[in-house]
Design a protein around this motif. Structure first.
Motif, PDB file in Angstrom:
ATOM      1  N   VAL A 271       0.839  -1.202   0.000  1.00 48.77           N
ATOM      2  CA  VAL A 271       0.000   0.000   0.000  1.00 48.77           C
ATOM      3  C   VAL A 271       0.878   1.258   0.000  1.00 48.77           C
ATOM      4  CG1 VAL A 271      -1.702   1.331   1.332  1.00 48.77           C
ATOM      5  CG2 VAL A 271      -1.924  -1.163   1.159  1.00 48.77           C
TER       6      VAL A 271
ATOM      7  N   ILE B 247      -1.620   5.609   4.827  1.00 49.94           N
ATOM      8  CA  ILE B 247      -1.874   4.165   4.928  1.00 49.94           C
ATOM      9  C   ILE B 247      -2.963   3.907   5.958  1.00 49.94           C
ATOM     10  CG2 ILE B 247      -0.905   1.937   5.620  1.00 49.94           C
ATOM     11  CD1 ILE B 247       1.766   2.836   4.552  1.00 49.94           C
TER      12      ILE B 247
ATOM     13  N   TYR C 253      -6.249   4.770   4.601  1.00 53.04           N
ATOM     14  CA  TYR C 253      -6.653   3.761   3.601  1.00 53.04           C
ATOM     15  C   TYR C 253      -7.227   2.529   4.298  1.00 53.04           C
ATOM     16  CZ  TYR C 253      -6.091   0.089   0.067  1.00 53.04           C
ATOM     17  OH  TYR C 253      -6.296  -0.958  -0.785  1.00 53.04           O
TER      18      TYR C 253
ATOM     19  N   ASN D 209     -11.169   1.846   3.477  1.00 49.94           N
ATOM     20  CA  ASN D 209     -11.383   0.874   2.400  1.00 49.94           C
ATOM     21  C   ASN D 209     -12.467  -0.129   2.791  1.00 49.94           C
ATOM     22  OD1 ASN D 209     -11.183  -1.240   0.475  1.00 49.94           O
ATOM     23  ND2 ASN D 209      -9.066  -0.648   0.042  1.00 49.94           N
TER      24      ASN D 209
END
Length: 573
Positions: A46, A56, A59, A63
């Motif tokens: 990532v 990160i 994310y 996500n």
């Protein structure tokens, strides 16, 4: 992910990457768990796109394809990871090597056995047997790290895929691997024995469950599942857990459909499991049984079979594929050509396969071991006959139940008697009934220490005697007792051989009768046994004896623990 890309990633050598991760944490005295390693590799992948640790974390939180369990775990390790470790991994290794390591690394490289994945060849064989088609709903009961479901999705993209897995670490790895392959696999954390997943409406079900589990270890879970408990409410405590797991998968499947389960070979012939085999065969639910090669799984050497369930079967396909494999150093694998040979044998009668009628299975006490039906030649290379290692083979006394009742007493004496029902699971009951007296003419029917007992009638019971002191135990008419020549055969070795599948197959080979099969003394002498040097037999006998003693200790410990649990309740009532 396309099949071609998946295959290319499989060819990448990523061992240097794994060594790098292991050494980095070994320097600070931390031994990594497998799911930790996969998580670090994923976060490095990532980072290659985001270039910032804070991005990160955002994310991971945002996500929607990262499940809650995985998201919380990755947030946790991000908060404690070594400075710049993820950034260094991302900069040092390219995207494809990171992906390959995530998808194909094995737990045994770190601190765990590889009990949560199914080898590619085994998965592909199961997929061929399940006959996955567009629109199918596929469920893996005990999905581990998604090995089977990823293989299913790579081969058949337009299907619905669900997995059930109890282990948190495996759920994390499974979710990450689904993200890498871009496959829509929904893995739920749950218990496949205690919970009902029929709502998933899966018409194709696979399961590679824990092997060799005892009923005592899973009974509590099964009691929470009403559908499953219907089959096992009156089961003996000696049943094998393999059938419990197999039924949990089968009962989840929507009909019509198909279920494939990996089981230990013992479940095909163990006497305690006969009731469930009979019930499933009579309902027409067993389509086929395949004996698998040894050493396919890295964590166990147990002989395995693949059980195929479907509906409306009046015959069962039997395949002995034990010799079809490709050797790869420590493990055997199933290459594509091996799988094709097995599938051909499954669909056609060959020298290793045939279709068996329900009546034939019934006549074999519902034994489902393909070897019993496929291998006609039961000759053992370099064998000797049972009669050659016996000083004598004798039948028990032909004494009526009425006469025994007259001689029986509740008081303890030096006389006891042994009947067929006093032998259970290879052991003779400790508390045999007593006799107050016995005519001298019956003394020749008394068994001695280290005699081997074999029942005259099928299903055959085999046990070795252990007679203390001056006790005299009368064998009754449905039993044979064998005085062994211990210079030629080790009694413990012989007992365990005759209790094995090959030994039982030898006894059945010489059986006569239709309604009640039995064996004569003349035919008993013909039974073949391996001609192993006595020194090797003694070594095997000592090893088995040590295991038996270990088992006794474990059983006593279990009884002590049960007593302690009972006392805890008693103290508060």
């Amino acid at each position: 992910m396309k099949k071609s890309e998946f295959s290319k990633l499989k060819e990448i050598d990523f061992q240097d990457l794994l060594r790098d991760v292991i050494e980095s944490f070994r320097e600070i005295s931390i031994r990594l768990e497998f799911h930790e390693v996969v998580s670090y590799l994923f976060l490095a992948l990532v980072y290659k796109d985001l270039k910032d640790n804070k991005d990160i974390e955002g994310y991971v939180i945002a996500n929607s394809h990262i499940n809650e369990i995985s998201s919380l775990y990755m947030q946790k390790i991000l908060s404690k990871v070594q400075d710049n470790f993820i950034e260094e991994l991302a900069n040092k290794y390219d995207e494809n090597k990171l992906k390959a390591a995530i998808l194909f690394s094995k737990p045994e490289k770190f601190s765990e056995m590889d009990v949560h994945s199914t080898p590619e060849g085994v998965s592909n064989l199961a997929l061929r047997l399940l006959d996955i088609k567009k629109g199918d709903k596929v469920l893996d009961m005990g999905s581990g790290v998604n090995s089977f479901l990823i293989q299913a999705g790579i081969n058949s993209p337009e299907i619905t895929m669900n997995g059930i897995e109890v282990n948190t670490g495996s759920v994390i790895v499974a979710n990450i691997r689904s993200l890498i392959t871009n496959l829509d696999i929904d893995v739920k954390q749950g218990n496949i024995l205690s919970q009902d997943y029929t709502d998933l409406m899966a018409n194709k079900v696979f399961s590679n469950p824990p092997l060799g589990m005892r009923w005592a270890n899973i009974e509590k879970e099964v009691k929470h599942n009403k559908n499953l408990m219907k089959y096992f409410s009156k089961a003996k405590r000696t049943i094998s857990g393999d059938w419990v797991y197999a039924l949990s998968a089968l009962l989840t499947q929507k009909q019509p459909g198909k279920t494939v389960v990996i089981m230990s070979n013992g479940g095909t012939w163990n006497k305690p499991d006969e009731f469930i085999r009979r019930k499933l065969i009579e309902k027409g639910l067993i389509e086929g049984v395949i004996t698998l090669p040894v050493n396919l799984l890295s964590h166990t050497a147990i002989d395995l079979i693949m059980m195929i369930f479907s509906q409306g079967n009046d015959r069962v396909k039997m395949v002995d594929a034990s010799e079809i494999y490709t050797n790869r150093r420590r493990l055997n694998i199933l290459e594509n050509e091996d799988i094709e040979r097995i599938i051909d044998a499954y669909n056609n009668e060959t020298d290793i396969s045939r279709e068996v009628t329900i009546e034939e299975i019934k006549n074999q006490d519902y034994i489902l071991n393909p070897h019993r039906y496929v291998v006609e030649d039961l000759e053992i290379e370099n064998a000797i006959r049972l009669g050659d290692v016996c000083k004598s083979i004798n039948r028990g006394a032909m004494i009526s139940s009425k006469e025994l009742d007259k001689l029986a007493t509740s008081e303890e004496t030096d006389w006891q008697y042994l009947r067929l029902q006093n032998i259970n699971d290879g052991e003779i009951d400790e508390d045999l009934p007593y006799l107050h007296a016995l005519d001298e003419s019956y003394e020749k029917y008394c068994i001695k220490d280290n005699n081997l007992i074999i029942s005259k009638l099928s299903p055959y019971k085999i046990s070795l005697t252990h007679i203390p002191g001056d006790k005299k135990i009368l064998a009754t008419g449905n039993l044979y007792f064998l005085e062994l020549d211990e210079e030629k055969v080790n009694p413990i070795f012989l007992e365990n051989y005759l209790q094995s599948e090959m030994g039982i197959a030898q006894l059945n080979r010489y059986s006569t009768g239709t309604v009640m099969k039995n064996i004569s003394i003349r035919d008993l002498r013909k039974i073949q046994i391996p001609n192993i040097p006595i020194q090797e037999q003694n070594r095997i006998g000592e090893e088995i004896q040590l295991l038996n003693e270990e088992l006794i200790i474990l059983q006593r410990q279990a009884d002590i623990i049960k007593d302690k649990k009972a006392k805890i309740i008693q103290e508060v009532i």
